[in-house]
Design an enzyme around this catalytic site. Structure first.
Site, PDB file in Angstrom:
ATOM      1  N   ASP A  47      -6.555   0.604  -1.497  1.00  0.00           N
ATOM      2  CA  ASP A  47      -6.301   0.671  -0.062  1.00  0.00           C
ATOM      3  C   ASP A  47      -7.582   1.167   0.608  1.00  0.00           C
ATOM      4  O   ASP A  47      -7.916   2.355   0.553  1.00  0.00           O
ATOM      5  CB  ASP A  47      -5.137   1.607   0.244  1.00  0.00           C
ATOM      6  CG  ASP A  47      -3.779   1.016  -0.154  1.00  0.00           C
ATOM      7  OD1 ASP A  47      -3.744   0.168  -1.072  1.00  0.00           O
ATOM      8  OD2 ASP A  47      -2.770   1.407   0.452  1.00  0.00           O
TER       9      ASP A  47
ATOM     10  N   LYS B 191      -3.051  -3.418   6.407  1.00  0.00           N
ATOM     11  CA  LYS B 191      -2.241  -2.202   6.493  1.00  0.00           C
ATOM     12  C   LYS B 191      -2.525  -1.520   7.822  1.00  0.00           C
ATOM     13  O   LYS B 191      -3.669  -1.472   8.266  1.00  0.00           O
ATOM     14  CB  LYS B 191      -2.594  -1.300   5.308  1.00  0.00           C
ATOM     15  CG  LYS B 191      -1.939   0.068   5.291  1.00  0.00           C
ATOM     16  CD  LYS B 191      -2.350   0.827   4.028  1.00  0.00           C
ATOM     17  CE  LYS B 191      -1.910   2.275   4.040  1.00  0.00           C
ATOM     18  NZ  LYS B 191      -2.336   3.002   2.809  1.00  0.00           N
TER      19      LYS B 191
ATOM     20  N   LYS C  90       1.400  -4.163   5.263  1.00  0.00           N
ATOM     21  CA  LYS C  90       1.853  -2.822   4.901  1.00  0.00           C
ATOM     22  C   LYS C  90       1.814  -1.903   6.109  1.00  0.00           C
ATOM     23  O   LYS C  90       0.737  -1.455   6.502  1.00  0.00           O
ATOM     24  CB  LYS C  90       0.995  -2.242   3.774  1.00  0.00           C
ATOM     25  CG  LYS C  90       1.405  -0.822   3.342  1.00  0.00           C
ATOM     26  CD  LYS C  90       0.556  -0.333   2.187  1.00  0.00           C
ATOM     27  CE  LYS C  90       0.838   1.129   1.851  1.00  0.00           C
ATOM     28  NZ  LYS C  90       0.012   1.613   0.712  1.00  0.00           N
TER      29      LYS C  90
END
Length: 261
Positions: free
Chosen positions: A103, A171, A203
């Protein structure tokens, strides 16, 4: 608005396997990682992944050996201002330690200031580093775009940039700023995912604490991409607090008002 127990159960059953069960707290330690890995294996099945600091990846890999739960970790986190060499080295070590999802915080301040090549170069480098080894989720930090002119369009532009540079997921947030995941940001980002072919995952992260919250986000995905698009390979919730309420809904017990990410 209250919903009946069966509706909550259906929503929880759908969301449980999409949770990236997260501990990115400053107080996280080895004992907390052990607890997190245990919580990730529920009586109703495993969560989608755990998401932890890079320094705990090797411990989690040992604890989760023999399960199907992937380990996600964060780089260029949370401020998005580390150098490319530092982020690349941290990514390489995390992969060696057992991370299977990265991430990455996009250099969102540079992007907001018009230095798009700086943001693109970071994503390109980490995409190349993780290629063939791990999913790349690019964190846009959408809550910070409310501070700039034409913020909604900048969220769309950042989404297009990340997708164009090979992100497997986009995300919303780190969970470390004042405004994290919002339904409006989800609409903007999922709209871009739909426009670009629907192959990139999504996400939302930070502030998702109830079963009803998860249902709201999945409803937006259904609207933009169809009712069968969202699954653990294309949709994750970054959260620490929502799991207990999902389990309560599945067990038919009282809703749990959880603290946490």
């Amino acid at each position: 608005m209250s919903v009946d127990a069966e509706t909550r159960k259906q929503a929880a059953n759908r969301a449980l396997h999409m949770v990236d069960l997260t501990d990115l707290s400053d107080a996280c330690d080895a004992a907390a990682i052990e607890t997190l890995c245990t919580r990730a294996q529920t009586p109703h099945g495993n969560v989608g992944a755990i998401c932890i600091w890079p320094g705990f990846v090797s411990q989690a890999a040992a604890l989760l050996d023999g399960t199907t739960i992937p380990i996600a970790t964060v780089v260029n986190f949370p401020g998005g201002g580390d150098t490319k060499d530092v982020v690349q080295a941290l990514t390489e070590q995390a992969l060696a330690d057992g991370a299977r999802e990265i991430d990455l915080v996009m250099p969102y301040r540079a992007f907001a200031a018009g230095r798009t090549e700086e943001a693109a170069s970071m994503i390109q480098t980490i995409r190349s580093t993780a290629s063939g080894s791990a999913l790349l989720k690019v964190i846009l930090e959408t809550g910070e775009f409310g501070k700039v002119q034409h913020g909604n369009e900048r969220i769309r532009e950042a989404s297009r940039l990340a997708i164009g540079e090979g992100a497997d997921f986009i995300k919303t947030s780190t969970g470390k700023v004042a405004v994290n995941a919002t339904l409006e940001a989800a609409r903007l980002m999922l709209g871009v995912i739909a426009e670009t072919g629907g192959t990139t995952g999504f996400k939302p992260a930070g502030g998702i604490k109830t079963t009803e919250d998860t249902a709201d986000y999945l409803s937006i995905a259904d609207t933009f991409l169809g009712p069968h698009w969202a699954n653990p390979s294309r949709f994750r919730f970054g959260a620490s607090g929502v799991l207990d309420d999902l389990l309560a809904a599945l067990d038919g017990t009282a809703a749990v008002k959880a603290d946490g990410y």
